[in-house]
Enzyme design. Sequence first.
Site, PDB file in Angstrom:
ATOM      1  N   ASP A 164       0.810  -1.219   0.000  1.00 56.89           N
ATOM      2  CA  ASP A 164       0.000   0.000   0.000  1.00 56.89           C
ATOM      3  C   ASP A 164       0.845   1.271   0.000  1.00 56.89           C
ATOM      4  OD1 ASP A 164       1.060  -0.139   2.504  1.00 56.89           O
ATOM      5  OD2 ASP A 164      -0.840  -0.128   3.596  1.00 56.89           O
ATOM      6  N   CYS A 167       4.746  -0.243   2.773  1.00 58.12           N
ATOM      7  CA  CYS A 167       5.229  -1.597   3.082  1.00 58.12           C
ATOM      8  C   CYS A 167       6.543  -1.604   3.865  1.00 58.12           C
ATOM      9  CB  CYS A 167       5.349  -2.437   1.812  1.00 58.12           C
ATOM     10  SG  CYS A 167       6.466  -1.776   0.555  1.00 58.12           S
ATOM     11  N   HIS A 286       8.743  -4.254  -3.474  1.00 54.01           N
ATOM     12  CA  HIS A 286       7.922  -4.439  -2.271  1.00 54.01           C
ATOM     13  C   HIS A 286       8.805  -4.953  -1.142  1.00 54.01           C
ATOM     14  CE1 HIS A 286       4.448  -5.370   0.190  1.00 54.01           C
ATOM     15  NE2 HIS A 286       4.861  -6.616   0.326  1.00 54.01           N
TER      16      HIS A 286
END
EC number: 3.4.19.12
Length: 302
Positions: A164, A167, A286
């Site tokens: 989002d 992270c 990520h």
Amino acid sequence: MEGSEDEEAEAGGPLQQLVKRQRREKRELQAKIQGMKNAVPKNDKKRRKQLAEEVAKLEAELEQKHKEELKQLKEAMPEQNKIDSIADGVANFELEGREQQIQHPRISKAQKRREKKAALEKEREERIAEAEIENLTGARHLESQKLASLLAARHLEIKQIPSDGHCMYRAIEDQLKDHHNSWTVATLRNQTAKYIHSHFDDFLPFLTNPNTGDMYSKEEFEKYCDDIANTAAWGGQLELRALSHILQTPIEVVQMDSPSIIVGEEYSGKPIILVYMRHAYGLGEHYNSVKLLTDATTENGS
């Protein structure tokens, strides 16, 4: 259940048969792994570590076998599909011609709806089968397998963090719970922005405008710090450097094809460990957290 699934697989095409067989082999391997876990005492850390490495190896070998099978089938399928499609088309044409000669039956609206539903269901199953191939051969899957193996050797596993924009901060927040620290994502962002802002000379040389390549102006630097504190701006190595100073803790970033990056090596104590994933999501990089592999092993073995 196994018998009915096998019969269903035989009724499908080669791809469906292969995917279902591979699912069965995965279940069988998991059952075998569970038996291996149950056979090792929970307090035997050495054997637990050896077991984790062996499990990772077994899973990697099975995944590689499945990948090769799918690759071979994918290479062989296109020409066969053409032949099957032509044969099916001729057979349907001949059958429809005979039926029209005999009775010219009318297709009811209900029958049309059923046929449309069946066609949509077939299309959905084909997409699922294609997704199975992508999951077993794509960069995301290969990255996950490699990282799982690297972490298993350290008796760790990935702990998923939402993608989002927060992270990296969420992963650090999760790790800090083990340090009995209750800092929130908002606190981490605010402290990071303040630290970078107050150490202007240390960070500015590393900040450049992506369009011009020029070093940030004072206004751009101010906006950069404001975005850290007040938006879901993605965090990277500069923010990790700031956080290591703020927390006075080393931060290690585990990645797939390169050695781990460690920032804050000047600090002692238990490091915060993050997992950097380049292919986890379509939007790009990520960060995930980690947890002890024994957490899952204990739950499954109890």
